[in-house]
Motif scaffolding. Structure first.
Motif, PDB file in Angstrom:
ATOM      1  N   GLY A 208       1.035  -1.704   0.180  1.00 39.55           N
ATOM      2  CA  GLY A 208       0.414   0.143   0.142  1.00 39.55           C
ATOM      3  C   GLY A 208       0.727   1.228   0.301  1.00 39.55           C
ATOM      4  N   GLY A 209       0.305   2.719   0.159  1.00 38.05           N
ATOM      5  CA  GLY A 209       0.852   3.664  -0.372  1.00 38.05           C
ATOM      6  C   GLY A 209       0.525   4.886  -0.808  1.00 38.05           C
ATOM      7  N   SER A 210       0.842   6.116  -1.036  1.00 38.85           N
ATOM      8  CA  SER A 210       0.217   6.872  -1.591  1.00 38.85           C
ATOM      9  C   SER A 210      -1.206   6.961  -2.185  1.00 38.85           C
ATOM     10  CB  SER A 210       1.848   8.039  -2.341  1.00 38.85           C
ATOM     11  OG  SER A 210       2.866   7.874  -1.302  1.00 38.85           O
ATOM     12  N   TYR A 211      -2.085   8.126  -2.241  1.00 35.51           N
ATOM     13  CA  TYR A 211      -2.673   8.286  -2.771  1.00 35.51           C
ATOM     14  C   TYR A 211      -3.686   7.457  -2.618  1.00 35.51           C
ATOM     15  CZ  TYR A 211      -0.009  11.804  -4.744  1.00 35.51           C
ATOM     16  OH  TYR A 211       1.212  12.403  -4.983  1.00 35.51           O
ATOM     17  N   GLY A 212      -3.934   6.843  -1.578  1.00 38.05           N
ATOM     18  CA  GLY A 212      -5.322   5.535  -1.479  1.00 38.05           C
ATOM     19  C   GLY A 212      -4.299   3.529  -2.034  1.00 38.05           C
ATOM     20  N   TYR A 213      -3.147   3.877  -2.548  1.00 38.42           N
ATOM     21  CA  TYR A 213      -2.646   2.654  -2.993  1.00 38.42           C
ATOM     22  C   TYR A 213      -2.964   1.568  -1.596  1.00 38.42           C
ATOM     23  CZ  TYR A 213      -0.140  -0.644  -5.771  1.00 38.42           C
ATOM     24  OH  TYR A 213       1.096  -1.812  -6.282  1.00 38.42           O
ATOM     25  N   VAL A 214      -3.872   0.317  -2.982  1.00 35.83           N
ATOM     26  CA  VAL A 214      -3.491  -1.381  -2.352  1.00 35.83           C
ATOM     27  C   VAL A 214      -3.242  -1.342  -3.236  1.00 35.83           C
ATOM     28  CG1 VAL A 214      -4.409  -2.379  -0.442  1.00 35.83           C
ATOM     29  CG2 VAL A 214      -4.440  -0.289   0.115  1.00 35.83           C
ATOM     30  N   SER A 232      -3.502 -18.213 -10.103  1.00 33.95           N
ATOM     31  CA  SER A 232      -2.726 -17.002  -9.250  1.00 33.95           C
ATOM     32  C   SER A 232      -4.126 -16.095  -9.800  1.00 33.95           C
ATOM     33  CB  SER A 232      -1.946 -16.255 -10.380  1.00 33.95           C
ATOM     34  OG  SER A 232      -1.930 -15.751 -10.726  1.00 33.95           O
ATOM     35  N   ALA A 233      -4.145 -14.603  -8.513  1.00 29.50           N
ATOM     36  CA  ALA A 233      -5.261 -13.641  -8.665  1.00 29.50           C
ATOM     37  C   ALA A 233      -4.630 -12.618  -7.887  1.00 29.50           C
ATOM     38  CB  ALA A 233      -6.734 -14.205  -8.168  1.00 29.50           C
ATOM     39  N   GLY A 234      -5.201 -11.582  -8.082  1.00 28.90           N
ATOM     40  CA  GLY A 234      -4.953 -10.304  -7.487  1.00 28.90           C
ATOM     41  C   GLY A 234      -6.001  -9.360  -7.082  1.00 28.90           C
ATOM     42  N   TYR A 235      -5.373  -7.867  -6.704  1.00 26.23           N
ATOM     43  CA  TYR A 235      -7.528  -7.068  -6.462  1.00 26.23           C
ATOM     44  C   TYR A 235      -6.114  -5.508  -6.644  1.00 26.23           C
ATOM     45  CZ  TYR A 235     -10.409  -3.358  -5.713  1.00 26.23           C
ATOM     46  OH  TYR A 235     -11.450  -2.067  -5.472  1.00 26.23           O
ATOM     47  N   ALA A 236      -6.078  -4.507  -6.944  1.00 31.09           N
ATOM     48  CA  ALA A 236      -5.222  -3.224  -7.047  1.00 31.09           C
ATOM     49  C   ALA A 236      -6.245  -1.941  -6.815  1.00 31.09           C
ATOM     50  CB  ALA A 236      -4.262  -2.905  -7.715  1.00 31.09           C
ATOM     51  N   ARG A 237      -6.315  -0.844  -6.571  1.00 31.02           N
ATOM     52  CA  ARG A 237      -6.827   0.315  -6.272  1.00 31.02           C
ATOM     53  C   ARG A 237      -6.139   1.598  -5.603  1.00 31.02           C
ATOM     54  NH1 ARG A 237      -8.309   4.065  -2.387  1.00 31.02           N
ATOM     55  NH2 ARG A 237     -10.439   3.793  -3.607  1.00 31.02           N
ATOM     56  N   SER A 238      -6.754   2.406  -5.625  1.00 28.26           N
ATOM     57  CA  SER A 238      -6.438   4.070  -6.092  1.00 28.26           C
ATOM     58  C   SER A 238      -7.006   4.588  -5.816  1.00 28.26           C
ATOM     59  CB  SER A 238      -4.763   4.270  -7.002  1.00 28.26           C
ATOM     60  OG  SER A 238      -4.463   5.174  -6.880  1.00 28.26           O
ATOM     61  N   ASP A 239      -6.949   6.194  -4.906  1.00 26.62           N
ATOM     62  CA  ASP A 239      -7.869   7.031  -5.565  1.00 26.62           C
ATOM     63  C   ASP A 239      -7.147   8.081  -6.396  1.00 26.62           C
ATOM     64  OD1 ASP A 239      -9.587   6.228  -3.107  1.00 26.62           O
ATOM     65  OD2 ASP A 239      -7.968   7.744  -1.803  1.00 26.62           O
ATOM     66  N   GLY A 240      -5.933   8.037  -7.023  1.00 25.32           N
ATOM     67  CA  GLY A 240      -5.499   8.627  -8.146  1.00 25.32           C
ATOM     68  C   GLY A 240      -4.722   9.756  -7.523  1.00 25.32           C
ATOM     69  N   TYR A 241      -4.282  10.677  -8.231  1.00 24.82           N
ATOM     70  CA  TYR A 241      -3.106  11.540  -8.091  1.00 24.82           C
ATOM     71  C   TYR A 241      -4.393  12.969  -8.496  1.00 24.82           C
ATOM     72  CZ  TYR A 241      -1.862  11.362 -12.817  1.00 24.82           C
ATOM     73  OH  TYR A 241      -1.842  10.802 -13.838  1.00 24.82           O
ATOM     74  N   TYR A 253      -8.707   4.138  -9.617  1.00 27.47           N
ATOM     75  CA  TYR A 253      -8.739   3.185 -10.956  1.00 27.47           C
ATOM     76  C   TYR A 253      -8.795   2.302  -9.675  1.00 27.47           C
ATOM     77  CZ  TYR A 253      -4.140   1.544  -9.710  1.00 27.47           C
ATOM     78  OH  TYR A 253      -2.832   1.391  -8.641  1.00 27.47           O
ATOM     79  N   SER A 254      -9.218   0.778 -10.426  1.00 23.69           N
ATOM     80  CA  SER A 254      -9.603  -0.237  -9.272  1.00 23.69           C
ATOM     81  C   SER A 254      -9.771  -1.508  -9.573  1.00 23.69           C
ATOM     82  CB  SER A 254     -11.147  -0.052  -8.465  1.00 23.69           C
ATOM     83  OG  SER A 254     -11.883   0.190  -8.781  1.00 23.69           O
ATOM     84  N   GLY A 255      -9.221  -3.006 -10.162  1.00 22.40           N
ATOM     85  CA  GLY A 255      -8.772  -3.597 -11.148  1.00 22.40           C
ATOM     86  C   GLY A 255      -8.693  -5.294  -9.541  1.00 22.40           C
ATOM     87  N   ALA A 256      -9.880  -5.909 -10.668  1.00 21.21           N
ATOM     88  CA  ALA A 256      -8.811  -7.728 -10.625  1.00 21.21           C
ATOM     89  C   ALA A 256      -8.254  -8.347 -11.581  1.00 21.21           C
ATOM     90  CB  ALA A 256     -10.048  -8.494  -9.781  1.00 21.21           C
ATOM     91  N   LYS A 257      -7.877  -9.607 -11.461  1.00 27.50           N
ATOM     92  CA  LYS A 257      -7.574  -9.867 -12.657  1.00 27.50           C
ATOM     93  C   LYS A 257      -7.063 -11.426 -11.952  1.00 27.50           C
ATOM     94  CE  LYS A 257      -3.526  -7.639 -13.028  1.00 27.50           C
ATOM     95  NZ  LYS A 257      -2.566  -6.845 -13.942  1.00 27.50           N
ATOM     96  N   ALA A 258      -7.299 -12.420 -12.511  1.00 23.34           N
ATOM     97  CA  ALA A 258      -6.763 -13.997 -12.155  1.00 23.34           C
ATOM     98  C   ALA A 258      -5.894 -14.780 -13.824  1.00 23.34           C
ATOM     99  CB  ALA A 258      -8.369 -14.897 -11.778  1.00 23.34           C
ATOM    100  N   PHE A 259      -5.435 -15.743 -13.029  1.00 18.70           N
ATOM    101  CA  PHE A 259      -4.765 -16.667 -14.266  1.00 18.70           C
ATOM    102  C   PHE A 259      -3.955 -17.734 -13.655  1.00 18.70           C
ATOM    103  CE2 PHE A 259      -0.514 -17.244 -16.511  1.00 18.70           C
ATOM    104  CZ  PHE A 259      -1.335 -16.845 -17.769  1.00 18.70           C
ATOM    105  N   TRP A 681       5.706   9.059  -5.359  1.00 21.56           N
ATOM    106  CA  TRP A 681       4.983   7.768  -4.108  1.00 21.56           C
ATOM    107  C   TRP A 681       5.385   7.356  -3.431  1.00 21.56           C
ATOM    108  CZ3 TRP A 681       0.226   6.762  -8.136  1.00 21.56           C
ATOM    109  CH2 TRP A 681      -1.121   6.039  -7.679  1.00 21.56           C
ATOM    110  N   ILE A 682       4.193   6.931  -2.722  1.00 17.60           N
ATOM    111  CA  ILE A 682       5.962   5.726  -1.798  1.00 17.60           C
ATOM    112  C   ILE A 682       4.969   4.625  -1.814  1.00 17.60           C
ATOM    113  CG2 ILE A 682       6.391   5.560   0.480  1.00 17.60           C
ATOM    114  CD1 ILE A 682       8.169   7.483  -0.962  1.00 17.60           C
ATOM    115  N   THR A 683       5.618   3.676  -1.695  1.00 19.09           N
ATOM    116  CA  THR A 683       4.945   2.676  -0.859  1.00 19.09           C
ATOM    117  C   THR A 683       5.019   1.658  -0.154  1.00 19.09           C
ATOM    118  OG1 THR A 683       4.189   2.585  -4.107  1.00 19.09           O
ATOM    119  CG2 THR A 683       3.980  -0.079  -2.741  1.00 19.09           C
ATOM    120  N   ILE A 684       5.153   0.715   0.530  1.00 24.88           N
ATOM    121  CA  ILE A 684       4.891  -0.135   0.810  1.00 24.88           C
ATOM    122  C   ILE A 684       4.654  -1.592   0.984  1.00 24.88           C
ATOM    123  CG2 ILE A 684       6.208   1.587   2.910  1.00 24.88           C
ATOM    124  CD1 ILE A 684       3.625   0.394   4.776  1.00 24.88           C
ATOM    125  N   GLY A 685       5.812  -2.869   0.974  1.00 27.14           N
ATOM    126  CA  GLY A 685       4.643  -3.806   0.643  1.00 27.14           C
ATOM    127  C   GLY A 685       5.572  -5.198   2.031  1.00 27.14           C
TER     128      GLY A 685
END
Length: 692
Positions: A208-214, A232-241, A253-259, A681-685
């Motif tokens: 997660g990080g800046s601008y509501g990024y998860v 595999s599967a994942g989800y990501a979203r952000s409030d934008g800058y 943006y927000s979105g999910a993916k599966a493979f 843009w800061i991100t930690i994980g």
């Protein structure tokens, strides 16, 4: 980023099929023939995660054992011995991916010298990818060797169904690849190869990080006998800058993916398959705005489905490699977000069906490859194409698809390779016919030659040709000041390249020069002399000639100075391009004549303490071209430089990391005119790995 390898030992034939588990091999001191291509530059993924780990010294000929899957980015239709190839291939392996301060494939490609990444939205929300001064429509994108290009538009091709944590490596082939990939590979190809662990295991990650990024996701791999299955599967979203003038979110943006991917290998037959989906929506801000239409609350939603099954069957010296695939791309574009009454939404659905039949065999005169491909592209739309004889309902709406286009591309290839001790000659052609343009079969030849000098030097030269069919958007888009031309001709390219490489134990360097001659190049242009009556029009330029130079040097300080532990490596690369096509006074180009004249990238990797590593990256770009601002004035692009960094603690079963993009908080830069870019843009994980 380039890590070339030569081997010169007993020959071991490895007949690839893509990136499967069965294709991992240890060459055990033998020269390896990799079944797909002349690979000029290959990397090997290091296993140990600890930054204090050093690599043993070796030489160029008795050197690094290669642990690679089958290679899909190719400079040849037939497999050639490692170190004999003429084409240059950049490989970003798992170590490069792990060290880079990025959250998407789009961002990672920024560090490849010959690749132009034009970002509209951060974190991979929307990005155009091009190679060597071309446009986003002129490069082939592949997933595990399968062409996933969207013939409607190249803008959203990089919406991948797999997260960057699930990628084994990325291979970039620069220059025309027509005889390898047919249409769409006018100036190169990029292949994303997914991971296939050799043991049952699981991974989870969250950041997660800046601008509501998860972002979060996971992967499970099950290995059983001759089969391997992974999900595999994942989800990501952000409030934008940024925000619109009305104060609403407009780069969120927000979105999910599966493979899912699987494989089977019994020694004589190898089969692999995959299926994936990527669903994403994002605020498009002013992404497609103009001085005539200054909307700052645009929105787009895409759903992409990817499926493929591939095989390889061996009978003596004859190898047969068929593949079949289906990809579907759906998108909804809102000129005014949530206001369909103000501007009707654009709906499109594009289905692509493909069949590849490839083979190669050995005989007294060398190695010969022969094959054919059939690719059908079918679009139904609300605003692109010709009137349909029968409409199709748009799911979830009260509207129908009323327009459409269908075209089929047919191609056949023939190639022969002559392999001597130090010299390789590879020559062939592809014959292409497209049903929509009523074109006859057209021949696009190519020839590559390389010569190895001593243990560390190699020189190469090549001449290749290619073509690209216009996208459906270039042919039919006629909204908001755009006037497309359905009678556009295919683009055609001729290219010559020559280069030299030095491959030492601790130092690797390369220098290449190229000359491109493009005919009927497609672009959107505007004649500003028409004032308020000026529209963007899709046209064929008569000619665009490009001359380019690329150079780079990589230093592995673990080999050069094995007594020190804190500095691991330094990589630098530079490219410059000059195009001699000038537009008439008052004519503004939207894509084709906007290119990176100068690009410089550098990276340093440090080991600070035990398992604590630090990576610092620098990127400088100077873009040629102009854009029309919201006052109607033509503005030139300004050069800019950005710093990124990643601090990580890497343990065998977990890792913790913090990343910072745009460290200096630069905001007055643009990849596209009128599109605001984010500051720091800061991100930690964290990521965990489990053996099952």
């Amino acid at each position: 980023m380039y890590k070339p390898v030569f081997n010169k030992r007993e020959v071991f034939y490895f007949t690839h099929f893509q990136r499967k588990g069965y294709s991992l091999f240890a060459c055990l001191g033998r020269e390896v023939l990799i079944g797909t291509l002349s690979v000029a530059t290959l990397t090997h993924a290091t296993a140990g995660p600890k930054c204090t780990e050093t690599q043993p010294a070796d030489s160029c000929t008795a050197s690094k054992e290669v642990m690679l899957d089958g290679i899909s980015i190719t400079g040849s239709r037939a497999p050639l011995a490692l170190g004999q190839a003429a084409r240059m291939v950049t490989v970003l392996d798992r170590e490069d991916i792990a060290c880079a301060p990025v959250q998407s494939v789009n961002d990672l490609l920024k560090y490849v010298t010959g690749v132009d990444v034009r970002q509209r939205g951060a974190m991979g929300a929307q990005t155009d990818i091009s190679v060597r001064g071309g446009t986003h429509e002129q490069v082939t994108i592949l997933l595990n060797g399968i062409n996933i290009c969207d013939p409607q538009s190249g803008h959203n091709t990089m919406d991948l169904p797999v997260d960057i944590t699930g990628i084994e490596r990325i291979e970039v082939l620069e220059g025309p690849a027509g005889r390898i990939f047919g249409t769409s590979s006018l100036l190169g190809a990029i292949n994303i190869v997914t991971r296939t662990p050799q043991t049952s295991s699981a991974d989870v990650h969250i950041e997660g990080g800046s601008y509501g990024y998860v972002k979060g996701g996971g992967r499970v791999n099950v290995k059983s006998g001759r089969t391997n299955n992974q999900l595999s599967a994942g989800y990501a979203r952000s409030d934008g800058y940024s925000r619109s003038k009305a104060g609403n979110l407009n780069t969120d943006y927000s979105g999910a993916k599966a493979f899912y991917q699987g494989g089977y290998d019994d020694g004589s037959v190898r089969i692999s398959w995959h299926a994936g989906i990527a669903d994403k929506g994002w605020g498009s801000s002013t992404f497609y705005a103009s001085s005539k239409w200054q909307a700052d609350n645009q929105y787009e939603h895409t759903t992409k489905i990817y499926t493929a099954i591939q095989a390889e069957m061996t009978s003596g010296d004859f190898h047969f490699r068929p593949s079949i695939y289906w990809n579907q791309n759906r998108d909804r574009y809102e000129g005014y977000r949530g206001e369909a009454a103000k501007m009707k939404y654009n709906y499109n659905r594009c289905d692509v069906y493909g069949l590849n039949l490839n083979s190669y065999f050995d005989w007294a005169a060398g190695r010969t490859a022969v094959g054919a491909e059939l690719r059908n592209e079918d679009l139904v739309s609300g605003n692109l194409g010709e009137p349909l004889p029968r409409t199709h309902h748009i799911a979830g709406t009260d509207r129908d698809y009323t327009l459409g286009v269908n075209r089929t591309n047919i191609s056949a290839h023939l190639e022969h390779n002559i392999l001597l001790n130090r010299f390789t000659l590879s020559a062939g052609f592809v014959a292409v016919k497209n049903t929509w343009s009523n074109m006859n079969f057209s021949i696009y030849p190519g020839i590559d030659a390389s010569y190895r000098i001593g243990r560390h030097w190699k020189v190469y030269a090549s001449y290749n040709t290619s073509l690209r069919m216009p996208s459906f958007t270039e042919m039919y888009y006629k909204l908001q000041g755009h006037q497309a031309d359905p009678h556009l001709k295919p683009e055609e390219m001729q290219a010559m390249e020559a280069g030299v490489k030095y491959l030492g134990e601790a130092v690797q360097a390369r220098l290449s020069v190229y000359r491109h001659h493009g005919k009927n190049m497609i672009d959107w242009i505007m004649d500003t002399r028409k004032g308020s009556n000026a529209d963007w029009q899709s046209v064929n330029h008569t000619k665009i000639n490009s001359t380019g130079l690329e150079a780079g040097i990589d230093i592995d300080f673990r080999r050069l100075l094995p007594g020190q532990r804190w500095l691991k490596s330094i990589n630098t690369a530079y490219s410059c391009i000059y195009q001699d096509k000038d537009l008439e006074e008052g004519i503004v180009s939207q894509y084709a004549l906007e290119y990176l004249k100068h690009k410089f990238v550098a990276g340093m990797q440090f080991c600070l303490w035990r398992q604590l590593g630090l990576g610092v990256n620098y990127r400088f770009q100077d873009r040629v071209g102009t854009y029309i601002d919201f006052t109607g004035q033509a503005c030139g692009y300004k050069p800019y430089a950005l710093w990124d960094a990643r601090l990580s603690w890497n343990a065998p079963h977990y890792k913790l990391y913090a990343e910072a993009n745009n460290l200096m908080n630069k905001k007055d830069y643009a990849d596209y005119g009128n599109v605001v870019q984010p500051g720091t843009w800061i991100t930690i994980g964290a990521a965990l790995h489990f053996n099952l």
